[in-house]
Write an enzyme that holds these catalytic residues in place. Structure first.
Site, PDB file in Angstrom:
ATOM      1  N   LYS A   1      11.144   5.686  27.823  1.00  0.00           N
ATOM      2  CA  LYS A   1      11.181   6.532  26.673  1.00  0.00           C
ATOM      3  C   LYS A   1      11.457   7.931  26.805  1.00  0.00           C
ATOM      4  O   LYS A   1      11.414   8.614  27.694  1.00  0.00           O
ATOM      5  CB  LYS A   1       9.741   6.283  25.874  1.00  0.00           C
ATOM      6  CG  LYS A   1      10.117   6.462  24.174  1.00  0.00           C
ATOM      7  CD  LYS A   1       8.470   7.054  23.797  1.00  0.00           C
ATOM      8  CE  LYS A   1       9.064   7.362  22.020  1.00  0.00           C
ATOM      9  NZ  LYS A   1       7.630   7.032  21.236  1.00  0.00           N
TER      10      LYS A   1
ATOM     11  N   SER B   1       7.490   4.816  17.508  1.00  0.00           N
ATOM     12  CA  SER B   1       8.424   5.795  17.146  1.00  0.00           C
ATOM     13  C   SER B   1       9.304   5.030  18.646  1.00  0.00           C
ATOM     14  O   SER B   1      10.667   5.148  18.876  1.00  0.00           O
ATOM     15  CB  SER B   1       8.133   7.011  17.483  1.00  0.00           C
ATOM     16  OG  SER B   1       7.440   7.118  18.648  1.00  0.00           O
TER      17      SER B   1
ATOM     18  N   SER C   1       2.455   4.086  18.145  1.00  0.00           N
ATOM     19  CA  SER C   1       4.446   4.182  18.402  1.00  0.00           C
ATOM     20  C   SER C   1       3.789   3.049  19.811  1.00  0.00           C
ATOM     21  O   SER C   1       5.477   2.846  19.912  1.00  0.00           O
ATOM     22  CB  SER C   1       4.561   5.793  18.866  1.00  0.00           C
ATOM     23  OG  SER C   1       4.496   5.889  17.426  1.00  0.00           O
TER      24      SER C   1
END
Lengths: 478, 92
Positions: A73, A148, A172
């Site tokens: 990420k 997210s 997330s």
């Protein structure tokens, strides 16, 4: 292919690390155009890492993840590789050090394929607030991936990597895993070092793993977990050996079903799929226990006040001076900072900063921040009471399945309320794992979550694995 | 009551600026968000607040000097650098 099988094929030389890496990179190049799961693809660095992994395999010194291709990420610092947090304000930021998880992955021989797309500064549940454009769900590209860590989830679902690192502040990792039909593990707060994870809300953030199965997430967690002298909130209790309960049997386990998680706002299809999974566990010799979390109705508000207060403070470092975007012209020091931040942050990030400062400012602190803190303590107490009656808790991961892009991302209140199923886990710092348990009428995945006691990741991984082995998962048709 | 004046106050605290049009839009959004946050006011104020776990000083790493990052590398990410230092508009 499962990480265990990939490792076996690499170690027995049926597969070469460079060949494997290239096949993933080619797939990303060919198909990520319509998914947008990566912000940066590191072809050269990945091929070099794969060749180094092959050399280690050949010399008999292969690490635990030698040659395994992963996505990371884009809020995890990677030395020499752009780390943007999907924000204009960090559009060209290149870290000068590695996050602890990256040091550990590198030492284990893992191959980083690239950095994945996300909601800006991990603030959002759709992955549509990225400065680099939204992420599209591999199951249906007209739908959101959740967020997210939407790029991470999509990269696993689309078969662009063997597993992915994400981060989870209020769901997330788990919610995008549910929306994209993959497994997402959020470890206990303190199990994985946050050193080098660009901070959103420091008392809630935790790095997690997304993969094709509970076992895959456990194998990666084994490498990244553990105490770290660079993060004082990590714990010696992070024991490792997270695959230990896989295949150990689940008979006799007590599963708490908190009624508030199946109430108003949760779609019927989601409720039915999760309760069907509960009946599977019952048939396997587990006992279902009715439990209750009365404070759930306050959880979203408490979560957003606490997380925004922390984020407002954490994001005050972005001033255009030390790194990142800087406005073209400012006459004064103060103007430089204000213009940089106003031009560099997106709308949702600005709303969270405003909300956080509202909760903290004089005259409102007690009514908002302190009451949120009281609710936090109450929720922790309610979890403790529930765990006196059961071993794990089963809930839906999200109230609905993935919705169409543009349907609700522009309504902040609706977006916040959609976090109802996941935020209490972060508030209490507990581990949880989400896995697919069904598909809605449109074929979109439904996720269920197993929540465990602090530092009992192995237990929820074992329980999740037992379900996954019996559940027929649908693959993305691509 | 959340109004435009409150948004202006928070913008100042947050080091953000908004145009008049943006102010109206943000104020409307924040009004809805604060209405949701108001739920926390229903909680009993006599309840204890959460306290972060106490720092275990005996578990912290020793406070010894370690090699720092290279200044050259650090300033590489800055947009304005002068004499190997961050440059900003004149303050005084």
């Amino acid at each position: 292919m499962a990480i265990k099988e990939l490792k076996q094929q690499l170690l027995t030389k049926k597969l070469g690390a460079a060949e494997l890496c290239k096949s993933y990179l080619d797939k990303i190049e060919k198909a990520d155009g319509e998914i947008n799961s990566f912000i940066t693809v590191c072809r050269e660095e990945a091929m070099a890492a794969a060749e180094a992994a092959q050399a280690a395999i050949d010399s008999g010194s292969a690490g635990a993840l030698a040659g395994i291709p992963l996505s990371i990420k884009d809020n995890i610092c990677t030395m020499g590789v752009k780390t943007t947090c999907a924000s204009k304000i960090l559009e060209d930021f290149v870290p000068v050090y590695n996050a602890t998880v990256m040091e550990k992955l590198n030492a284990a021989g893992a191959v980083m394929l690239g950095k994945t797309n996300m909601d800006e500064f991990a603030m959002g549940g759709s992955s549509q607030t990225s400065y680099f454009g939204g992420v599209h769900n591999p199951f249906d590209t007209s739908c959101v991936t959740g967020g997210s860590s939407g790029g991470a989830a999509a990269s696993v679902a689309a078969g662009f990597c063997a597993a992915a690192l994400g981060s989870d502040t209020g769901g997330s990792v788990r919610q995008p895993a549910a929306f994209c039909g993959v497994t997402g593990l959020k470890p206990t707060y303190g199990a994985v070092s946050r050193y080098g994870l660009i901070a959103c809300a420091s008392s809630l953030d935790q790095i997690g793993v997304l993969g094709d199965s509970a076992e895959d997430t456990a194998i990666v967690l084994d490498v990244i977990a553990g105490a770290d002298e660079n993060d004082g909130t990590t714990s010696q209790k992070a024991s490792g050996n997270y695959t230990s309960m896989i295949g150990a049997g689940i008979r006799g386990k007590k599963i708490g079903i908190p009624k508030e998680f199946f109430g108003e706002g949760i779609s019927d299809e989601v409720k039915e799929a999760v309760m069907k999974a509960a009946r599977f566990y019952e048939e396997e010799g587990c006992t279902l226990v009715d439990v209750s979390m009365p404070s759930l109705k306050y959880a979203v508000s408490a979560y957003y006040l606490i997380s925004s207060a922390e984020a407002a403070s954490n994001l005050s470092r972005y001033d255009g001076i030390k790194y990142g975007y800087r406005t073209d012209y400012a006459e004064s020091y103060q103007e430089l900072i204000k213009k940089t931040r106003s031009e560099g942050f997106g709308d949702e990030v600005k709303r969270r900063i405003l909300l956080g400062n509202y909760a903290l400012c004089s005259g409102y602190y007690d009514a908002y921040y302190n009451n949120a803190s009281r609710i936090r303590k109450k929720i922790i107490g309610e979890y403790a009471e529930i765990f006196e009656k059961c071993d794990v808790i089963l809930t839906p991961t999200a109230p609905t399945t993935a919705y169409k892009i543009g349907q609700q991302e522009n309504d902040p209140v609706k977006m916040y309320l959609a976090d109802i199923c996941t935020v209490t886990v972060n508030i209490a710092g507990l581990p949880a794992i989400s896995t697919p348990c069904g598909y809605d009428a449109a074929g979109m995945p439904i996720g269920m979550s197993l929540v465990g006691k602090a530092f009992c990741e192995s237990e929820i991984i074992g329980m999740c694995d037992a379900y996954e082995k019996a559940f027929k998962r649908q693959e993305v048709k691509r | 009551m959340f109004d435009v004046e409150m948004t202006k106050h928070l913008a100042e605290l947050s080091k953000l600026t908004f145009t008049e049009e943006e102010l109206k839009k943000v104020t409307a959004e924040m009004t809805d968000i604060i209405a949701l946050m108001d739920r926390v006011k229903e909680i009993d104020p006599a309840l204890e607040t959460y306290a972060l776990p106490a720092v275990r000083y005996d578990e912290l790493r020793r406070d010894t000097a370690r090699e720092s990052l290279d200044t050259d590398k650090i300033v590489k990410n800055a947009k304005a650098v002068k004499d190997n230092a961050f440059a900003v508009p004149k303050v005084v």
